[in-house]
Design an enzyme around this catalytic site. Structure first.
Site, PDB file in Angstrom:
ATOM      1  N   ASP A 125       0.848  -1.187   0.000  1.00  0.00           N
ATOM      2  CA  ASP A 125       0.000   0.000   0.000  1.00  0.00           C
ATOM      3  C   ASP A 125       0.890   1.246   0.000  1.00  0.00           C
ATOM      4  OD1 ASP A 125      -2.578   1.235   0.045  1.00  0.00           O
ATOM      5  OD2 ASP A 125      -2.237   1.788   2.121  1.00  0.00           O
ATOM      6  N   HIS A 132      -4.165  14.029   0.153  1.00  0.00           N
ATOM      7  CA  HIS A 132      -4.363  13.216   1.356  1.00  0.00           C
ATOM      8  C   HIS A 132      -3.181  13.354   2.307  1.00  0.00           C
ATOM      9  CE1 HIS A 132      -5.341   9.821   3.941  1.00  0.00           C
ATOM     10  NE2 HIS A 132      -4.164   9.284   3.656  1.00  0.00           N
ATOM     11  N   GLU A 198     -10.534   3.971   3.141  1.00  0.00           N
ATOM     12  CA  GLU A 198      -9.599   4.700   2.292  1.00  0.00           C
ATOM     13  C   GLU A 198      -9.949   4.408   0.841  1.00  0.00           C
ATOM     14  OE1 GLU A 198      -5.600   5.376   4.980  1.00  0.00           O
ATOM     15  OE2 GLU A 198      -5.538   3.894   3.353  1.00  0.00           O
ATOM     16  N   GLU A 200      -9.129   4.079  -2.749  1.00  0.00           N
ATOM     17  CA  GLU A 200      -7.907   3.859  -3.504  1.00  0.00           C
ATOM     18  C   GLU A 200      -8.210   3.135  -4.817  1.00  0.00           C
ATOM     19  OE1 GLU A 200      -4.528   2.301  -1.450  1.00  0.00           O
ATOM     20  OE2 GLU A 200      -5.240   2.942   0.536  1.00  0.00           O
ATOM     21  N   ASP A 230      -8.957   0.337   1.508  1.00  0.00           N
ATOM     22  CA  ASP A 230      -8.011  -0.167   2.506  1.00  0.00           C
ATOM     23  C   ASP A 230      -8.486   0.289   3.885  1.00  0.00           C
ATOM     24  OD1 ASP A 230      -5.757  -1.640   3.197  1.00  0.00           O
ATOM     25  OD2 ASP A 230      -4.494   0.141   3.285  1.00  0.00           O
ATOM     26  N   ARG A 234      -7.768   3.934  12.742  1.00  0.00           N
ATOM     27  CA  ARG A 234      -6.921   5.110  12.981  1.00  0.00           C
ATOM     28  C   ARG A 234      -6.373   5.163  14.403  1.00  0.00           C
ATOM     29  NH1 ARG A 234      -5.838   6.470   7.792  1.00  0.00           N
ATOM     30  NH2 ARG A 234      -7.736   6.918   6.623  1.00  0.00           N
ATOM     31  N   GLN A 237      -3.604   2.632  14.754  1.00  0.00           N
ATOM     32  CA  GLN A 237      -2.456   3.138  14.013  1.00  0.00           C
ATOM     33  C   GLN A 237      -1.715   4.237  14.774  1.00  0.00           C
ATOM     34  OE1 GLN A 237      -3.428   4.388  10.048  1.00  0.00           O
ATOM     35  NE2 GLN A 237      -1.359   5.056   9.563  1.00  0.00           N
ATOM     36  N   LYS A 250      -3.855  -1.787   9.676  1.00  0.00           N
ATOM     37  CA  LYS A 250      -4.183  -1.973   8.274  1.00  0.00           C
ATOM     38  C   LYS A 250      -4.365  -3.443   7.908  1.00  0.00           C
ATOM     39  CE  LYS A 250      -3.399   2.356   6.767  1.00  0.00           C
ATOM     40  NZ  LYS A 250      -4.184   3.093   5.766  1.00  0.00           N
ATOM     41  N   THR A 254      -8.771  -5.496   3.274  1.00  0.00           N
ATOM     42  CA  THR A 254      -8.660  -4.623   2.117  1.00  0.00           C
ATOM     43  C   THR A 254      -9.644  -5.158   1.094  1.00  0.00           C
ATOM     44  OG1 THR A 254      -6.318  -4.155   2.534  1.00  0.00           O
ATOM     45  CG2 THR A 254      -7.138  -3.760   0.306  1.00  0.00           C
ATOM     46  N   GLU A 360     -10.148  12.616   6.974  1.00  0.00           N
ATOM     47  CA  GLU A 360     -10.062  13.947   6.356  1.00  0.00           C
ATOM     48  C   GLU A 360     -11.413  14.648   6.335  1.00  0.00           C
ATOM     49  OE1 GLU A 360      -7.425  13.777   2.601  1.00  0.00           O
ATOM     50  OE2 GLU A 360      -8.092  11.709   2.986  1.00  0.00           O
TER      51      GLU A 360
END
Length: 418
Positions: A125, A132, A198, A200, A230, A234, A237, A250, A254, A360
């Site tokens: 990834d 971002h 996420e 992607e 993905d 948070r 992380q 993570k 996915t 975000e």
């Protein structure tokens, strides 16, 4: 790319994701039958395992559609991919002499259960979207230190988990992990409270390599693309990522869309990467238009509630292309294998409505997002269904990916409780 007309009527609709110009590859089953390779055409899927068995699709000595995955074709390289696609276009074009024989192998997409379209060998990834990276960096380090010093020179990435890549429609369970708030002295083992998506794109490596490859060589190695979510914890992380980056945050899941849209189908939609602030080193320099003009949206539907579009952006917002990511990945001599999956990194744009993650969109939870149902979200709640959509718009047709969807289900009881 000129518009191609098919004898499959639904493939000639301007609104279908799957016109003859597309021909994405997937693995499907009907009822209790075994999964097999198929190609989407309009509102149908053509059973390519059966078509190949009838001798209508041979491009070599070995069968390519009998293993319920697309890795055998992927491994053959670009010339074979082109021959295979040309044969499919001939079979499905208006006026095809094989129409009567092929019709019995068409199934409604609505009746098809989709499966993983290829065997994922490795998953990497990246963190290659500038908007971002700037947003996240600003939140955690301030605007003056938003991008780390290396960001404008190399596509940053980390090695993820191929074992947790799942196909669209698979439920995702809220993970447990170590959480530590800023006011807590010690961490606690709890279900994630700040679970996120996420938005992607995923690039799929077809032909393999055994050493460094150029950007152009890397581009030729990419078999096709999928939408990719993905999922990210948070809060897990935030506690674990220093100094080595994401790990368990993570590893939950996915999700990818079930149809591989080939690089050939997207060729007409190439666009250039953004203007460079620093000239890239020679092995990563752009050699032409290396991104694609693909409109992307994300919808969020609370349980038993209508969906709200929470983000709309475009793949052209990426700073590094998949070919540059793949070339960079190989620079150490790292072998790249058939079935390697490269996540683009979150795709966001310059406006709030173009942000590809709730982190975000809610600015770290400080600005909750209001849904059409009247509910608000800072991060995902149990029962929420996230769906990614994407298509490239042609003249009277579109090249679509199908949905990339997953529903967040509650965490299990404490797995270590005795």
């Amino acid at each position: 790319m000129s518009y191609l007309k098919s004898w499959v009527d639904s493939a000639n609709s301007a609104s279908t994701d799957f016109p003859l110009n597309n021909l994405p590859y997937g693995v499907f089953s009907i009822g209790d039958e075994a999964p097999r390779c198929g190609v989407a055409i309009g509102e149908h899927v053509l059973d390519l395992a059966a078509v190949e068995s009838q001798g209508l699709l041979s491009i070599g000595d070995s069968p390519l559609c009998q293993d319920a995955c697309w890795n055998p074709l992927m491994a053959l390289g670009k010339d074979s991919w082109a021959l295979f696609r040309e044969r499919l276009i001939a079979l499905l074009s208006e006026g095809s002499a094989e129409q009567a024989r092929l019709q019995e192998y068409l199934y409604p997409l609505a009746d098809a259960q989709m499966h993983m379209p290829f065997t994922v060998t490795e998953f990497t990834d990246f963190y290659a979207g500038r908007h971002h990276a700037t947003n996240v960096g600003t939140m955690f380090r301030g605007a003056e230190n938003a991008l780390p010093p290396n960001w404008l020179h190399i596509p940053i990435g980390y090695n993820g988990r191929a074992s947790s890549v799942v196909v669209s429609g698979t439920d995702v369970r809220r993970p447990w992990g170590q959480l530590k708030g800023p006011d807590q002295e010690l961490p606690a083992f709890l279900p994630s409270r700040r679970f996120d998506l996420e938005l992607e794109m995923g690039a799929i490596v077809g032909s393999a390599s055994n050493g460094p490859v150029s950007v152009d060589e890397a581009d030729a190695m990419i078999f096709g693309y999928v939408l990719l979510n993905d999922w990210s914890a948070r809060d897990i992380q935030a506690w674990e990522y220093q100094p080595l980056g994401p790990f368990q945050a993570k590893a939950t899941a996915t999700t990818i869309s079930p149809w591989i849209v080939t690089s050939a189908a997207l060729e007409a939609f190439r666009v250039s990467t953004p203007e460079r602030e620093f000239e890239l080193l020679p092995h990563l320099k752009d050699t032409g238009p290396m991104l694609y003009d693909i409109d992307l949206t994300v919808t969020l539907a609370p349980q038993d509630k209508p969906a709200t579009t929470i983000a709309s952006t475009n793949y052209r917002e990426m700073y590094y292309s998949a070919a540059q990511q793949l070339a960079h990945h190989s620079t150490s001599g790292c072998p790249m294998r058939t079935g390697d999956l490269l996540g683009s990194g979150t795709i966001s744009g310059p406006e709030r409505s173009m942000r590809g993650s709730l982190l975000e969109l809610s600015w770290g939870g400080k600005e909750p997002l209001t849904l059409d149902s009247g509910e608000t979200r800072s991060f995902l709640e149990d029962g929420d269904t996230l769906t990614l959509h994407g298509h490239a718009q042609g003249d009277g047709f579109r090249i679509g990916f199908g949905d990339c969807a997953g529903t967040l289900v509650p965490a299990l009881d404490d797995p270590y409780a005795r």
